[in-house]
Design a protein around this motif. Sequence first.
Motif, PDB file in Angstrom:
ATOM      1  N   LYS A 264       0.835  -1.202   0.000  1.00  0.00           N
ATOM      2  CA  LYS A 264       0.000   0.000   0.000  1.00  0.00           C
ATOM      3  C   LYS A 264       0.876   1.262   0.000  1.00  0.00           C
ATOM      4  N   GLN A 265       1.948   1.226   0.800  1.00  0.00           N
ATOM      5  CA  GLN A 265       2.756   2.429   0.970  1.00  0.00           C
ATOM      6  C   GLN A 265       3.825   2.610  -0.101  1.00  0.00           C
ATOM      7  N   HIS A 266       4.307   1.498  -0.681  1.00  0.00           N
ATOM      8  CA  HIS A 266       5.453   1.631  -1.585  1.00  0.00           C
ATOM      9  C   HIS A 266       5.234   1.104  -2.993  1.00  0.00           C
ATOM     10  N   GLU A 267       4.497   0.018  -3.159  1.00  0.00           N
ATOM     11  CA  GLU A 267       4.363  -0.590  -4.490  1.00  0.00           C
ATOM     12  C   GLU A 267       2.907  -0.946  -4.764  1.00  0.00           C
ATOM     13  N   PRO A 268       2.051   0.079  -4.898  1.00  0.00           N
ATOM     14  CA  PRO A 268       0.610  -0.206  -5.003  1.00  0.00           C
ATOM     15  C   PRO A 268       0.213  -1.056  -6.204  1.00  0.00           C
ATOM     16  N   THR A 269       1.105  -1.205  -7.209  1.00  0.00           N
ATOM     17  CA  THR A 269       0.725  -2.008  -8.374  1.00  0.00           C
ATOM     18  C   THR A 269       1.004  -3.498  -8.178  1.00  0.00           C
ATOM     19  N   LEU A 270       1.714  -3.855  -7.120  1.00  0.00           N
ATOM     20  CA  LEU A 270       2.049  -5.268  -6.887  1.00  0.00           C
ATOM     21  C   LEU A 270       0.931  -5.978  -6.120  1.00  0.00           C
ATOM     22  N   ASP A 439       7.162  10.102   2.457  1.00  0.00           N
ATOM     23  CA  ASP A 439       6.053   9.379   3.071  1.00  0.00           C
ATOM     24  C   ASP A 439       4.740   9.835   2.443  1.00  0.00           C
ATOM     25  N   TYR A 440       3.666   9.259   2.918  1.00  0.00           N
ATOM     26  CA  TYR A 440       2.379   9.512   2.269  1.00  0.00           C
ATOM     27  C   TYR A 440       1.402  10.136   3.241  1.00  0.00           C
ATOM     28  N   LEU A 441       0.727  11.185   2.769  1.00  0.00           N
ATOM     29  CA  LEU A 441      -0.342  11.786   3.551  1.00  0.00           C
ATOM     30  C   LEU A 441      -1.613  11.133   3.018  1.00  0.00           C
TER      31      LEU A 441
END
Length: 589
Positions: A264-270, A439-441
């Motif tokens: 979810k945080q780094h590789e959403p296509t996997l 990082d992600y907001l």
Amino acid sequence: MDRTDYIYLNINSLSTLGKLRKQAYEKFNKLAKNQPIYRWNKDSWMQFESELDEKTLDDLDFESSTFISIDYDDKEINSKHPSSLCGLVNLGSTCFMNSVFQCLNNIPEFIIKILELNDEINAPIISEYKKLVKKMWSGKYNAINPSSLLDNIQDNLPHYSSYRQQDAQEFMNHFLHLIHAEFSMKTTVITELFYGQLQSTVKCLGCQQTEITNEPFTFLPLSMMNSNQKSVLYVKTDGEQRLVSIKVNSSIFFLKDLIDCFIKQHEPTLTSERIRAVQLVDNVITDLYETRQSLRNIREEELAFVEHPEKTDNEKYIKCQFVDHSTNELFRPSILLICPNQNCSYLHLSEQIDQLLGHLCSMTNAPASAFQLFWRDRQEKIFKLNVETNRNENLPYISAIRITMATKWVDIYRKHCIINHSTDNSMLAKLLTNFFREDYLDGDYHCLKCSKRTVAQHKSYLCLPLPHVLIIQLKRFIYDTNSNEKIDTYIRFPLYELDLNEYTVKDDNNNNKLENSSSTKYDLIAVANHTGSLLSGHYTTYAKNNEDKNWYLFDDQYVRKLNSDKDIVTKNAYILVYVQKNLIIKYNK
Ligand SMILES: [Zn+2]
């Protein structure tokens, strides 16, 4: 005698005069020779010579509370100790303040500027602080009382009147801001020395619009790596490997959940099927983890996520190893290639291998001659892989590919990886990397263009020029709804050459605008330590004297030389004060 310093000694009445002498001299950092001890007796000093050293204080009729006095040679002290080594009396839980003043007192550039100020300046805190600094640097006192400065600070910040233990970092920040405010100018000694700029970029993942803001900072608050952050090595199919930080909450218990967070945080296509969690020790996969395994039984520093390429039923995985040509050691983790179940030839692999060679070349600038290729059959026999002859030829029962690289280039590759991962050389670097990482907001960001809450990518950079004095706070104190706790983690930090270059804003060509690379480098000058718990504790300071270059412990009114530089890095370090490398200048009285 122009030195009058008081200390309290707690001594048993059965103790001897010799022990009393030793203790009294030790408290003042002096050698107990055979000088007499004086005892106040109604209206005069009574002398006790060292011949009486074996007698107990009872024998000598010392009362339970007695004034004693000792002699020492001032000239000897002045020649032995640099000035500015001066303790500060504790006024009742004010060690947090003393610790901060001692940190500041060892920043030469700052002290020079304070002493240069006009005495007539109409600023009560600055004038009191200047008086204190002058006394501390006079060389006349072992310890002085900072109460008039504290009185002035309390007038402005009444919560410092309670004589309760306070946070040293917060106090340092308040104190610097008070001084800055009293100058009533935009540019002051505080902004010149302590202010830096942080650039923060927020990119909306909906519309890709980037928002850039700059904000001043006086210190970097670094979160301690704790249970809500996991670092995992991520090994991609294309050869890239990087350390990723995964934010987790307390409900994360199984490996499966950690993989979901990572995706979810780094590789959403996997998808989670394409990530294999392994135990990696010295680049060798020593275990394959089951996804239902509890995280508690997994050592974070050995956990790696290996990406699996997509394959069809007619294809299989084979391992690709990376080996140092002369030592035969694996110099990085293996990855998986895909090839047909049957009749595999070099042609089937060439694209994947070229990609890996491209990755190694881009990291090292190694020429094509630095590499050799091999393949392995089911019986573990190794054959040279020949690009021409094996191009269309069937490689029977191929089980692995091996890429070897000449040692010279392996060393470069390894160095690059250490810098990228910042794992071993310094834990402080790891905390800094974490502070400046992307990082992600998630849902917290309101995008003006999309006019709704969106997911956004956030990253901070340091702007140039960097502050002359860099204050780092190791955030050991956690206050949240469930628990208040202190994190006692041991953080290794460098005494010399802390380099912030990799966290600075770069231009399009990845260069920063400063030509002199030393201006991103810092040397440590002081550390404020906190011992004890969140509620009750004690602050001390280690600081480097600019005159004799030795490190000293400042513990309220006591000052003691440290035996070794190794004593400086402890799990009590709370505030680190670094000074830019080209700034350390000598102070002449
Ligand atoms: Zn948007």
